[in-house]
Scaffold this motif. Structure first.
Motif, mmCIF file in Angstrom:
data_model
loop_
_atom_site.group_PDB
_atom_site.id
_atom_site.type_symbol
_atom_site.label_atom_id
_atom_site.label_comp_id
_atom_site.label_asym_id
_atom_site.label_seq_id
_atom_site.Cartn_x
_atom_site.Cartn_y
_atom_site.Cartn_z
ATOM 1 N N ILE A 1 -16.273 18.103 47.346
ATOM 2 C CA ILE A 1 -15.682 17.306 46.265
ATOM 3 C C ILE A 1 -15.351 18.237 45.105
ATOM 4 O O ILE A 1 -16.237 18.836 44.506
ATOM 5 C CB ILE A 1 -16.621 16.177 45.790
ATOM 6 N N ASP A 2 -14.069 18.356 44.838
ATOM 7 C CA ASP A 2 -13.565 19.186 43.731
ATOM 8 C C ASP A 2 -13.426 18.229 42.548
ATOM 9 O O ASP A 2 -12.596 17.317 42.579
ATOM 10 C CB ASP A 2 -12.221 19.763 44.219
ATOM 11 N N TYR A 3 -14.281 18.367 41.554
ATOM 12 C CA TYR A 3 -14.203 17.419 40.440
ATOM 13 C C TYR A 3 -14.615 18.062 39.122
ATOM 14 O O TYR A 3 -15.240 19.109 39.106
ATOM 15 C CB TYR A 3 -15.045 16.173 40.710
ATOM 16 N N GLU B 1 -10.129 29.217 39.765
ATOM 17 C CA GLU B 1 -8.831 29.767 40.167
ATOM 18 C C GLU B 1 -8.876 31.290 40.340
ATOM 19 O O GLU B 1 -8.285 31.831 41.270
ATOM 20 C CB GLU B 1 -7.760 29.383 39.144
ATOM 21 N N SER B 2 -9.593 31.977 39.450
ATOM 22 C CA SER B 2 -9.566 33.440 39.509
ATOM 23 C C SER B 2 -10.313 33.986 40.733
ATOM 24 O O SER B 2 -10.067 35.099 41.168
ATOM 25 C CB SER B 2 -10.156 34.047 38.235
ATOM 26 N N ILE C 1 -3.743 26.489 47.695
ATOM 27 C CA ILE C 1 -3.598 26.706 49.144
ATOM 28 C C ILE C 1 -4.664 27.691 49.625
ATOM 29 O O ILE C 1 -5.372 27.440 50.599
ATOM 30 C CB ILE C 1 -2.171 27.218 49.466
ATOM 31 N N ALA C 2 -4.805 28.785 48.887
ATOM 32 C CA ALA C 2 -5.819 29.774 49.258
ATOM 33 C C ALA C 2 -7.217 29.157 49.205
ATOM 34 O O ALA C 2 -8.053 29.401 50.082
ATOM 35 C CB ALA C 2 -5.739 30.982 48.327
ATOM 36 N N ALA C 3 -7.446 28.319 48.192
ATOM 37 C CA ALA C 3 -8.774 27.703 48.024
ATOM 38 C C ALA C 3 -9.072 26.748 49.172
ATOM 39 O O ALA C 3 -10.192 26.723 49.700
ATOM 40 C CB ALA C 3 -8.855 26.967 46.687
ATOM 41 N N LYS D 1 -12.280 25.585 53.911
ATOM 42 C CA LYS D 1 -12.389 25.164 55.310
ATOM 43 C C LYS D 1 -13.201 26.185 56.095
ATOM 44 O O LYS D 1 -14.083 25.845 56.877
ATOM 45 C CB LYS D 1 -10.992 24.981 55.916
ATOM 46 N N GLN D 2 -12.903 27.480 55.856
ATOM 47 C CA GLN D 2 -13.636 28.531 56.563
ATOM 48 C C GLN D 2 -15.097 28.557 56.156
ATOM 49 O O GLN D 2 -15.992 28.673 56.981
ATOM 50 C CB GLN D 2 -13.019 29.900 56.273
#
Ligand code: ARG
Length: 565
Positions: free
Chosen positions: A115-117, A255-256, A310-312, A317-318
């Protein structure tokens, strides 16, 4: 609890799969018409008969027994009456038996949910606009955990961008450490606003900011140190709020963190032929899907918000092998999420469908909206403080004798603020009003907390241990108020699941309000404390079950229930 829908489905002799029959059975709105109903028009086509005739036929075939005591055919519906004494008893003992684990489940065992919050931005104050993502995300965290999922709470920090170059310039020119020590992020934000004012007359500043940003990117020592300082200041500020709201995260990868993790995904997208060049920039064309192109690399080589997301997603997932990854973010970002989900889908990642944007509406204050650009933000801390202050006044007036008033006021004030973001369907825009969220008689957290505390005080007044209360007279529970309340209590576990799978904590908050209202009707209609002990004991079980469910439900919303109020 018995699965009455299943029991009823087994009694309906119709040419349909049992599971389908179960899915049509609903709880009745009015218990004068039974407890469950089956709409016979669902069978009209397969049975080639009018619904009323089907209802008559099926009703005649139903075998009643100790679970289903009566069936009636009314206007094409089959209405079933269950053994209500047993339903009431089962509901109460199910709650009391499971206690604070009531509503928990193992459906999620072995599965992971990210959960990204809350995802705050460095150097920006924590304002009322962050309330919903924080409250909804944290509640979903608790709900999924109760269902046995492993939950990874992620605060995807906004810690990358040209604005940090500007911050360094502003700090070097006008920074005042004493003011920062006192005002924290608010002071950083003031510097940022000042930079923009000065920049208009002095383009030289823009150049300096650009070069400082480049130095951050290159990992230059001085630039990095300053950036770390900004981070520390921001953390100190938000941590205080997270502690008060009892909100937790397992990862702070922002993000960084993805600075060095974008090349591989970009190369892969190129290899798969998804990326096209457009005026020196790299984009994914999404015209076919009715969306503007998703910009991934600017002509100067720099990456974008979507590139990092997208990278995140790939990294998460990995790292976590999630079943679902939720993003609790305002609906203003709908397009962003649709775009990058689509890009991942086009890249051939089947799990792109497990990325869910949990969108929510805007919060504004009664006294006018806020504006970040002018710098006059409404800080969440100020809102909480004011709610706590007002709670204290109300509590002191209601119950001057109460001990620990400060602690209770904190629980009530914080609860009221959180509940305001969890009471309605999350997509609705809301207007925050202190009077409304603190109305002890309204559909509010304080109303739930107050009802819960009232239950506790009734139990305390009875002054008997639970063991001593075991002997009781079931006839004291044979009435509609108890029946309605117990049906609501029994529906709680399903509500927890629905809240999880629809990403909608308001399903729980709505049920809690119904329960509190049903309890108050029960309490007005039936005297609990009396000389007739076996009657009193019976009703006390209802009171205790109600308190248990209210407390558990509140905890899933991230709200505490004070023992006394
Ligand atoms: N920091 C962003 C903002 O304030 C929200 C980030 C949401 N999460 C994400 N993965 N994009 O708008």
């Amino acid at each position: 609890m018995k699965d009455y829908k299943q029991i009823i489905a087994d009694k309906i002799n119709a040419p349909l799969e049992k599971a389908e029959i179960v899915s049509y059975i609903t709880e009745t709105a009015d218990d004068a018409f039974g407890d469950y109903a089956f709409p016979c028009f669902k069978l009209a086509r397969v049975m080639r008969m009018p619904p009323t005739a089907i209802a008559d036929k099926l009703a005649a075939e139903v075998q009643t027994d100790e679970d289903i005591v009566k069936v009636e055919a009314v206007n094409g519906y089959l209405n079933f009456f269950v053994n209500r004494q047993e339903l009431i008893n089962d509901a109460i003992y199910d709650v009391l038996g499971k206690g604070e684990r009531y509503g928990d489940d193992n459906a999620g065992n072995g599965k992971t949910i990210c959960i990204d919050y809350s995802s705050v931005n460095i150097c920006k104050s924590f304002h009322i606009g962050h309330l919903s993502t924080t409250a909804i995300g944290s509640s979903l965290y608790k709900i999924y955990s109760a269902l046995g999922y492993k939950v990874i709470g992620i605060n995807y920090l906004g810690d990358y961008g040209t604005q940090f170059g500007k911050m360094i310039v502003a700090y070097k020119l006008w920074g005042d450490d004493e003011a920062i020590r006192q005002n924290g992020v608010a002071e950083l934000q003031r510097l940022y606003v000042k930079f923009h004012q000065e920049e208009a007359d002095n383009p030289e500043l823009t150049e300096q900011a650009r070069s400082w940003f480049a130095r951050i990117e290159q990992g230059d020592k001085e630039a990095s140190e300053m950036f770390e300082m900004f981070k520390r200041i921001t953390f100190a500020d938000v941590k205080e709020i997270y502690d008060r709201l009892n909100v937790k995260f397992d990862s702070w990868n922002g993000e960084s963190f993805y600075n060095d993790k974008m090349d591989a995904p970009l190369k892969m997208l190129k290899d798969r032929g998804i990326i096209t060049e457009s005026q020196g920039a790299q984009v994914v064309d999404l015209q076919e899907y009715g969306m503007p192109p998703c910009l991934l690399v600017k002509s100067d080589g720099s990456s974008l918000y979507a590139t990092r997301d997208i990278a995140a997603a790939i990294w998460r997932k990995q790292e976590y092998d999630f079943d679902k990854c939720l993003y609790v973010v305002a609906y203003q970002q709908n397009l962003h999420f649709k775009q990058f989900f689509k890009v991942l889908e086009l890249a051939g990642f089947a799990w792109a469908h497990d990325l869910i944007h949990v969108a929510y509406g805007m919060v504004s204050l009664e006294d006018g909206a806020m504006s970040t650009r002018r710098g006059n933000v409404v800080l969440l801390r100020d809102v909480i403080n004011k709610a706590v202050e007002r709670s204290k006044e109300i509590i002191s007036a209601k119950n001057p004798e109460l001990k620990d008033k400060d602690k209770v006021a904190e629980q009530v004030g914080v609860g009221a603020v959180l509940f305001s973001a969890l009471e309605n369907s999350k997509i609705k825009d809301i207007t925050f009003s202190y009077d409304r969220v603190l109305n002890f008689d309204g559909e509010t957290a304080p109303y739930l907390q107050y009802t819960c505390a009232r239950c506790n005080s009734i139990i305390e007044k009875a002054g008997m241990s639970r063991l001593a209360r075991i002997a009781h007279d079931p006839r004291a529970l044979d009435n509609v108020e108890t029946l309605r309340l117990c049906k609501l209590l029994a529906s709680f576990p399903q509500a927890v699941k629905d809240a999880a799978y629809k990403y909608e904590p308001s399903i729980i908050s709505g049920l809690l309000i119904d329960i509190a209202q049903a309890f108050n009707r029960f309490y007005i209609a039936h005297r609990v404390l009396s000389d007739n002990l076996s009657e009193q004991n019976a009703r006390l079980t209802v009171v205790e079950a109600t308190a248990t469910v209210l407390k558990k439900g509140l905890s899933l919303l991230g709200i505490e229930a004070p023992e006394k109020m």
